[in-house]
Design a protein around this motif. Structure first.
Motif, short mmCIF file in Angstrom:
data_model
loop_
_atom_site.label_atom_id
_atom_site.label_comp_id
_atom_site.label_asym_id
_atom_site.label_seq_id
_atom_site.Cartn_x
_atom_site.Cartn_y
_atom_site.Cartn_z
N THR A 1 5.36 -12.19 -12.69
CA THR A 1 6.51 -12.43 -13.56
C THR A 1 7.64 -11.50 -13.13
O THR A 1 7.42 -10.53 -12.39
CB THR A 1 6.14 -12.15 -15.02
N PRO A 2 8.87 -11.75 -13.59
CA PRO A 2 9.97 -10.85 -13.24
C PRO A 2 9.70 -9.40 -13.61
O PRO A 2 10.15 -8.48 -12.92
CB PRO A 2 11.15 -11.42 -14.03
N GLN A 3 8.95 -9.18 -14.69
CA GLN A 3 8.64 -7.81 -15.12
C GLN A 3 7.66 -7.12 -14.17
O GLN A 3 7.53 -5.89 -14.20
CB GLN A 3 8.05 -7.82 -16.54
N MET A 4 6.97 -7.89 -13.37
CA MET A 4 5.98 -7.34 -12.45
C MET A 4 6.55 -7.09 -11.06
O MET A 4 5.93 -6.40 -10.25
CB MET A 4 4.76 -8.27 -12.34
N LEU B 1 -3.94 4.24 -8.76
CA LEU B 1 -5.38 4.17 -8.49
C LEU B 1 -6.05 5.52 -8.59
O LEU B 1 -7.10 5.66 -9.23
CB LEU B 1 -5.59 3.57 -7.10
N THR B 2 -5.46 6.54 -7.99
CA THR B 2 -6.10 7.86 -8.01
C THR B 2 -6.11 8.45 -9.42
O THR B 2 -7.07 9.12 -9.80
CB THR B 2 -5.40 8.82 -7.04
N GLN B 3 -5.06 8.19 -10.18
CA GLN B 3 -5.05 8.67 -11.57
C GLN B 3 -6.16 8.01 -12.39
O GLN B 3 -6.80 8.66 -13.22
CB GLN B 3 -3.69 8.40 -12.21
N ALA B 4 -6.38 6.73 -12.17
CA ALA B 4 -7.45 6.03 -12.89
C ALA B 4 -8.82 6.55 -12.48
O ALA B 4 -9.71 6.75 -13.33
CB ALA B 4 -7.34 4.53 -12.65
N LEU B 5 -9.02 6.79 -11.19
CA LEU B 5 -10.31 7.27 -10.72
C LEU B 5 -10.56 8.72 -11.10
O LEU B 5 -11.71 9.14 -11.26
CB LEU B 5 -10.39 7.13 -9.19
N TYR C 1 1.84 -2.46 -9.92
CA TYR C 1 1.01 -1.43 -9.32
C TYR C 1 0.05 -0.82 -10.35
O TYR C 1 -1.09 -0.48 -10.02
CB TYR C 1 1.88 -0.33 -8.72
N HIS C 2 0.51 -0.70 -11.57
CA HIS C 2 -0.35 -0.17 -12.64
C HIS C 2 -1.56 -1.08 -12.83
O HIS C 2 -2.71 -0.60 -12.89
CB HIS C 2 0.44 -0.04 -13.93
N ALA D 1 0.84 -1.20 0.00
CA ALA D 1 0.00 0.00 0.00
C ALA D 1 0.87 1.25 0.00
O ALA D 1 0.55 2.25 -0.65
CB ALA D 1 -0.92 0.01 1.21
N ALA D 2 1.99 1.19 0.72
CA ALA D 2 2.91 2.33 0.81
C ALA D 2 3.73 2.52 -0.46
O ALA D 2 4.43 3.52 -0.60
CB ALA D 2 3.84 2.17 2.01
N GLY D 3 3.68 1.54 -1.37
CA GLY D 3 4.34 1.72 -2.66
C GLY D 3 5.77 1.22 -2.75
O GLY D 3 6.47 1.56 -3.71
N VAL D 4 6.21 0.43 -1.79
CA VAL D 4 7.58 -0.10 -1.86
C VAL D 4 7.75 -0.90 -3.15
O VAL D 4 6.92 -1.75 -3.48
CB VAL D 4 7.89 -0.98 -0.63
#
Length: 234
Positions: free
Chosen positions: A204-207, A74-78, A220-221, A58-61
């Motif tokens: 996956t490694p890309q994620m 999330l906020t950009q999408a909303l 996160y996207h 949640a903190a974005g680490v």
């Protein structure tokens, strides 16, 4: 840290896994929480008050900035549909139990949607499932009653056995425990009127972040888009 595999009748303690667990915990905390705003207003349209509560994910680490972390995605999408007033209350290492006093320390604000991102640390902290469900029920009640949340959404526990950082057999044991906890939390959420979103982002490694334990910006996207769709659906 000892790894505990719960069965119906007893706990199977695996002290031989302690070196693996200690090394994994050290490596998993090597990344810092990203810089950036933890509250703000974004977009235009009907007002939407959003609260994000949780752990390091949640903190974005794993993201370089909050804008590329879960809160930012999330906020950009909303913001394409709402004027989003949002707030992030999250801390690396948080469990459901330790999130309760963290939430109590905040000034209560009107909340339309509360997003709960917790679970991995509940598994690794070896909390008994019955106690976890008690703490989670208390968290949901506080969000509904104290914060006046109209909706509470909880993300499911990711498949820990897919985390590249963790060696086997530690990875297998924690993955088994995570699935058991996840199923129980999903049943509890349904009984309490909480939307439970199974974790279905491919690890996956890309994620993944460079530490092999946390999500990266790509994950996160996807998670942000999925949660936004869940909110917009109703």
């Amino acid at each position: 840290m000892l790894v505990v595999l719960e069965t119906r009748s007893k706990h199977l303690i695996s002290p031989q896994l302690t070196p693996q667990a200690l090394k994994a915990r050290k490596n998993a905390t090597s990344l810092s929480e990203p810089p950036g705003h933890r509250h703000g207003v974004l977009g235009s349209g009907p007002d939407l008050h959003l609260l994000i509560v949780g752990d390091s994910s949640a903190a974005g680490v794993g993201a370089p900035r909050q804008r590329e972390a879960l809160s930012g995605q999330l906020t950009q999408a909303l913001a394409e549909s709402y004027r989003v007033s949002w707030r992030l209350v999250a801390r690396t290492g948080s469990t459901t139990r330790t999130t309760l006093p963290l939430l109590r320390a905040q000034d209560v604000q009107d909340t339309d949607v509360a997003l709960v991102v917790l679970g991995v640390n509940d598994v690794t902290s070896q909390i008994p499932l019955k106690r976890l469900l008690h703490h989670r029920a208390e968290l949901y009640r506080r969000l509904f009653e104290d914060w006046g949340a109209k909706r509470v959404i909880a993300t499911g526990i990711p498949p820990i056995d897919k985390f590249p950082l963790l060696p086997n057999p530690l990875r297998w044991l924690l993955g088994l425990q995570a699935r058991r906890f996840d199923h129980a939390l999903a049943r509890q959420a349904a009984s309490m009127g909480v939307d439970y979103m199974p974790f279905d982002v491919p690890l996956t490694p890309q994620m993944m972040a460079e530490d092999g334990f946390h999500p990266g910006p790509n994950a996160y996207h996807l998670i942000g888009k999925k949660v936004a769709a869940q909110i917009l659906h109703r």
